[in-house]
Design an enzyme around this catalytic site. Structure first.
Site, PDB file in Angstrom:
ATOM      1  N   LYS A  74     -50.015-104.370 -44.823  1.00 17.68           N
ATOM      2  CA  LYS A  74     -50.968-105.478 -44.777  1.00 17.68           C
ATOM      3  C   LYS A  74     -50.750-106.362 -43.535  1.00 17.68           C
ATOM      4  O   LYS A  74     -49.712-106.265 -42.862  1.00 17.68           O
ATOM      5  CB  LYS A  74     -50.846-106.295 -46.065  1.00 17.68           C
ATOM      6  CG  LYS A  74     -51.263-105.499 -47.328  1.00 17.68           C
ATOM      7  CD  LYS A  74     -51.241-106.393 -48.560  1.00 17.68           C
ATOM      8  CE  LYS A  74     -51.669-105.640 -49.807  1.00 17.68           C
ATOM      9  NZ  LYS A  74     -51.717-106.529 -51.002  1.00 17.68           N
ATOM     10  N   TYR A  83     -61.425-103.496 -52.457  1.00 22.86           N
ATOM     11  CA  TYR A  83     -60.877-104.241 -53.602  1.00 22.86           C
ATOM     12  C   TYR A  83     -61.953-104.546 -54.653  1.00 22.86           C
ATOM     13  O   TYR A  83     -61.791-105.485 -55.443  1.00 22.86           O
ATOM     14  CB  TYR A  83     -60.222-105.535 -53.126  1.00 22.86           C
ATOM     15  CG  TYR A  83     -58.815-105.332 -52.591  1.00 22.86           C
ATOM     16  CD1 TYR A  83     -57.792-104.867 -53.419  1.00 22.86           C
ATOM     17  CD2 TYR A  83     -58.491-105.620 -51.277  1.00 22.86           C
ATOM     18  CE1 TYR A  83     -56.502-104.681 -52.943  1.00 22.86           C
ATOM     19  CE2 TYR A  83     -57.184-105.448 -50.783  1.00 22.86           C
ATOM     20  CZ  TYR A  83     -56.207-104.978 -51.634  1.00 22.86           C
ATOM     21  OH  TYR A  83     -54.923-104.806 -51.171  1.00 22.86           O
ATOM     22  N   ARG A  98     -44.882 -96.658 -55.256  1.00 25.53           N
ATOM     23  CA  ARG A  98     -44.872 -97.896 -56.043  1.00 25.53           C
ATOM     24  C   ARG A  98     -43.435 -98.394 -56.246  1.00 25.53           C
ATOM     25  O   ARG A  98     -43.174 -99.590 -56.185  1.00 25.53           O
ATOM     26  CB  ARG A  98     -45.545 -97.686 -57.406  1.00 25.53           C
ATOM     27  CG  ARG A  98     -47.008 -97.276 -57.349  1.00 25.53           C
ATOM     28  CD  ARG A  98     -47.959 -98.381 -57.004  1.00 25.53           C
ATOM     29  NE  ARG A  98     -47.923 -99.491 -57.922  1.00 25.53           N
ATOM     30  CZ  ARG A  98     -48.752-100.534 -57.843  1.00 25.53           C
ATOM     31  NH1 ARG A  98     -49.668-100.592 -56.881  1.00 25.53           N
ATOM     32  NH2 ARG A  98     -48.658-101.529 -58.690  1.00 25.53           N
ATOM     33  N   ASN A 134     -48.238-109.906 -49.469  1.00 22.95           N
ATOM     34  CA  ASN A 134     -47.142-109.123 -50.054  1.00 22.95           C
ATOM     35  C   ASN A 134     -46.895-107.773 -49.367  1.00 22.95           C
ATOM     36  O   ASN A 134     -46.450-106.809 -49.998  1.00 22.95           O
ATOM     37  CB  ASN A 134     -47.320-108.984 -51.570  1.00 22.95           C
ATOM     38  CG  ASN A 134     -48.575-108.235 -51.944  1.00 22.95           C
ATOM     39  OD1 ASN A 134     -49.335-107.832 -51.073  1.00 22.95           O
ATOM     40  ND2 ASN A 134     -48.791-108.050 -53.237  1.00 22.95           N
ATOM     41  N   HIS A 194     -49.854-102.300 -49.729  1.00 24.72           N
ATOM     42  CA  HIS A 194     -50.688-101.835 -50.849  1.00 24.72           C
ATOM     43  C   HIS A 194     -50.298-100.397 -51.147  1.00 24.72           C
ATOM     44  O   HIS A 194     -49.973 -99.636 -50.231  1.00 24.72           O
ATOM     45  CB  HIS A 194     -52.179-101.874 -50.470  1.00 24.72           C
ATOM     46  CG  HIS A 194     -53.028-101.097 -51.436  1.00 24.72           C
ATOM     47  ND1 HIS A 194     -53.500-101.643 -52.607  1.00 24.72           N
ATOM     48  CD2 HIS A 194     -53.427 -99.790 -51.442  1.00 24.72           C
ATOM     49  CE1 HIS A 194     -54.169-100.711 -53.285  1.00 24.72           C
ATOM     50  NE2 HIS A 194     -54.141 -99.576 -52.588  1.00 24.72           N
ATOM     51  N   GLU A 233     -59.277 -94.035 -52.997  1.00 21.48           N
ATOM     52  CA  GLU A 233     -58.866 -94.866 -51.857  1.00 21.48           C
ATOM     53  C   GLU A 233     -58.654 -94.033 -50.592  1.00 21.48           C
ATOM     54  O   GLU A 233     -58.996 -94.476 -49.492  1.00 21.48           O
ATOM     55  CB  GLU A 233     -57.589 -95.620 -52.219  1.00 21.48           C
ATOM     56  CG  GLU A 233     -57.831 -96.704 -53.277  1.00 21.48           C
ATOM     57  CD  GLU A 233     -56.574 -97.443 -53.693  1.00 21.48           C
ATOM     58  OE1 GLU A 233     -56.686 -98.359 -54.524  1.00 21.48           O
ATOM     59  OE2 GLU A 233     -55.471 -97.122 -53.194  1.00 21.48           O
TER      60      GLU A 233
HETATM   61  P1  GDP Z   1     -50.642-104.284 -56.586  1.00 21.91           P
HETATM   62  O1  GDP Z   1     -51.171-102.991 -57.142  1.00 21.91           O
HETATM   63  O2  GDP Z   1     -49.156-104.466 -56.825  1.00 21.91           O
HETATM   64  O3  GDP Z   1     -51.001-104.490 -55.137  1.00 21.91           O
HETATM   65  O4  GDP Z   1     -51.325-105.473 -57.420  1.00 21.91           O
HETATM   66  P2  GDP Z   1     -52.804-105.662 -58.045  1.00 21.91           P
HETATM   67  O5  GDP Z   1     -53.589-104.383 -57.969  1.00 21.91           O
HETATM   68  O6  GDP Z   1     -52.644-106.307 -59.367  1.00 21.91           O
HETATM   69  O7  GDP Z   1     -53.467-106.749 -57.074  1.00 21.91           O
HETATM   70  C1  GDP Z   1     -53.968-106.371 -55.805  1.00 21.91           C
HETATM   71  C2  GDP Z   1     -53.555-107.408 -54.792  1.00 21.91           C
HETATM   72  O8  GDP Z   1     -54.175-108.648 -55.116  1.00 21.91           O
HETATM   73  C3  GDP Z   1     -52.059-107.728 -54.765  1.00 21.91           C
HETATM   74  O9  GDP Z   1     -51.300-106.853 -53.979  1.00 21.91           O
HETATM   75  C4  GDP Z   1     -52.049-109.129 -54.188  1.00 21.91           C
HETATM   76  O10 GDP Z   1     -52.167-109.081 -52.758  1.00 21.91           O
HETATM   77  C5  GDP Z   1     -53.313-109.727 -54.760  1.00 21.91           C
HETATM   78  N1  GDP Z   1     -53.010-110.516 -55.969  1.00 21.91           N
HETATM   79  C6  GDP Z   1     -52.700-110.074 -57.205  1.00 21.91           C
HETATM   80  N2  GDP Z   1     -52.481-111.072 -58.061  1.00 21.91           N
HETATM   81  C7  GDP Z   1     -52.674-112.210 -57.355  1.00 21.91           C
HETATM   82  C8  GDP Z   1     -52.613-113.600 -57.662  1.00 21.91           C
HETATM   83  O11 GDP Z   1     -52.339-114.004 -58.790  1.00 21.91           O
HETATM   84  N3  GDP Z   1     -52.904-114.462 -56.650  1.00 21.91           N
HETATM   85  C9  GDP Z   1     -53.211-114.044 -55.385  1.00 21.91           C
HETATM   86  N4  GDP Z   1     -53.474-114.936 -54.440  1.00 21.91           N
HETATM   87  N5  GDP Z   1     -53.258-112.747 -55.040  1.00 21.91           N
HETATM   88  C10 GDP Z   1     -53.002-111.845 -55.997  1.00 21.91           C
END
Ligand code: GDP
Length: 141
Positions: free
Chosen positions: A11, A51, A87, A114, A117, A128
């Protein structure tokens, strides 16, 4: 064990920190190969489309804004159990909760910035990968 493919994105925060190579080494040192790679500044439409499953989430707009804030490194990783392996190497979504030694624990600052992805299952991995790479540009070695 099954050879799988998964989509990885380094990212904008990690690209800006100049740690692309360090993150790729984590993958290579743990049995994953890069089958495709491309650096790209995503458009708003591209990030929103990628997304789309999160469209209704309260953080959707912030997530899209962050993902288009700078170039990203998009890759297909290939290897034994590549989806879960990636992961595991990434660590928890919130870097504060990520296990020691994971990419997010070592390189990420916050839940929105973070570092990486990774696809979360076989169906999302296929969708994807196809979103960014034509099949002919993904190389099995
Ligand atoms: P991942 O699979 O670990 O990337 O997590 P998810 O699929 O649940 O969420 C996708 C992305 O959305 C995450 O990597 C974060 O960058 C963002 N995200 C998820 N939860 C939050 C949140 O509570 N707040 C914010 N600002 N970003 C979030």
């Amino acid at each position: 064990m099954a050879v799988e493919r998964t989509l990885s994105i380094i990212k904008p925060d990690a690209v800006a920190k100049n740690v692309i190579g360090k993150i790729i080494s984590r993958f290579e040192d743990n049995g994953l190969r890069i089958a495709a790679a491309r650096m790209k500044l995503l458009s708003q439409k591209e990030a929103e489309g990628f997304y789309a499953v999160h469209r209704e989430r309260p953080f959707f707009n912030d997530l899209v804004k962050f993902m288009i804030s700078g170039p990203v490194m998009i890759m297909v990783l290939e290897g034994e159990n590549a989806i879960s392996q990636n992961r595991n190497l990434m660590g928890a979504t919130d870097p504060k909760k990520a296990d020691k030694g994971t990419i997010r624990a070592d390189f990420a600052e916050s839940i929105d910035a973070n570092a990486v992805h990774g696809s979360d299952g076989p169906d999302t991995a296929a969708t994807e990968i196809a979103y960014f790479f034509p099949a002919l540009d993904v190389y099995t070695r």
